[in-house]
Design a protein around this motif. Structure first.
Motif, PDB file in Angstrom:
ATOM      1  N   UNK A 160      -1.082  11.207  -6.747  1.00 44.95           N
ATOM      2  CA  UNK A 160      -1.044   9.807  -6.438  1.00 44.95           C
ATOM      3  C   UNK A 160       0.054   9.031  -7.036  1.00 44.95           C
ATOM      4  N   UNK A 161       0.257   9.236  -8.254  1.00 38.81           N
ATOM      5  CA  UNK A 161       1.442   8.650  -8.859  1.00 38.81           C
ATOM      6  C   UNK A 161       2.728   9.092  -8.267  1.00 38.81           C
ATOM      7  N   UNK A 178       7.306   7.520  -4.674  1.00 36.92           N
ATOM      8  CA  UNK A 178       8.181   7.488  -3.398  1.00 36.92           C
ATOM      9  C   UNK A 178       8.151   6.403  -2.705  1.00 36.92           C
ATOM     10  N   UNK A 179       6.966   5.420  -2.725  1.00 38.38           N
ATOM     11  CA  UNK A 179       6.564   4.262  -1.938  1.00 38.38           C
ATOM     12  C   UNK A 179       7.711   3.232  -2.675  1.00 38.38           C
ATOM     13  N   UNK A 180       7.708   3.212  -3.751  1.00 39.36           N
ATOM     14  CA  UNK A 180       8.416   1.990  -4.558  1.00 39.36           C
ATOM     15  C   UNK A 180       9.888   2.658  -4.889  1.00 39.36           C
ATOM     16  N   UNK A 226      10.006   8.903 -11.174  1.00 38.13           N
ATOM     17  CA  UNK A 226       8.585   9.031 -11.152  1.00 38.13           C
ATOM     18  C   UNK A 226       7.884   9.929 -10.249  1.00 38.13           C
ATOM     19  N   UNK A 227       8.466   9.735  -8.994  1.00 38.07           N
ATOM     20  CA  UNK A 227       7.887  10.844  -7.825  1.00 38.07           C
ATOM     21  C   UNK A 227       8.133  12.308  -8.476  1.00 38.07           C
ATOM     22  N   UNK A 228       9.364  12.644  -8.795  1.00 41.16           N
ATOM     23  CA  UNK A 228       9.760  13.932  -9.399  1.00 41.16           C
ATOM     24  C   UNK A 228       8.843  14.397 -10.400  1.00 41.16           C
ATOM     25  N   UNK A 229       8.591  13.605 -11.620  1.00 37.40           N
ATOM     26  CA  UNK A 229       8.015  13.967 -12.547  1.00 37.40           C
ATOM     27  C   UNK A 229       6.555  14.271 -12.319  1.00 37.40           C
ATOM     28  N   UNK A 246       8.443  12.615   2.116  1.00 40.06           N
ATOM     29  CA  UNK A 246       7.740  12.333   2.762  1.00 40.06           C
ATOM     30  C   UNK A 246       6.053  12.131   2.520  1.00 40.06           C
ATOM     31  N   UNK A 247       5.601  11.115   2.547  1.00 40.81           N
ATOM     32  CA  UNK A 247       4.171  10.827   1.896  1.00 40.81           C
ATOM     33  C   UNK A 247       3.380  11.368   2.674  1.00 40.81           C
TER      34      UNK A 247
END
Length: 130
Positions: A35-36, A41-43, A48-51, A96-97
């Motif tokens: 979720x994080x 990705x969304x923001x 943050x996405x990678x981690x 890609x979400x």
């Protein structure tokens, strides 16, 4: 050294949990990190996405390494975990979400299954003690 009461509680919780409860905790962590990662990705917060997607992959790898192959289902779970890791890599590379949401669905469904199994096995062990 553990200093905060929250950290002490978390450590105590892990040390006193059954194996089934520990698996549920792993699912909880993986769900939280996916979720994080999707929020990242969304923001457009790529670090943050990678981690967080990486942390989810680490948990899924841990779930893979703890499978007991004396049960037939373990082979199927291994394949599903492998597929989820692949999807998380694709989510992270392509941002890609949808693929991340697919993983999230699998994790949530598996978590619910483990909760049910824990309840059933706890009921069975209680009836055996009586």
């Amino acid at each position: 050294m553990i200093s905060s009461p929250h950290e002490k509680y978390k450590q105590s919780s892990v040390q006193t949990s059954t194996p089934g409860q520990l698996v549920i905790m792993l699912y909880d962590g993986a769900i939280r990190f996916v979720k994080a990662g999707l929020e990242g990705i969304s923001s457009d917060d790529i670090p943050k996405a990678n981690m967080n997607l990486g942390k989810a992959q680490t948990i899924i790898s841990e779930l893979m390494s703890t499978l007991n192959y004396s049960y037939d289902i373990s082979k199927s779970l291994y394949a599903l975990y492998e597929y989820m890791n692949y999807l998380l890599i694709q989510t992270n590379i392509k941002k890609k979400i949808e693929t991340g949401e697919e993983v999230l669905g699998y994790l949530q469904e598996l978590r619910e299954t483990w909760i049910t199994v824990n309840k059933l096995t706890a009921g069975m062990s209680l009836s055996q003690e009586q």
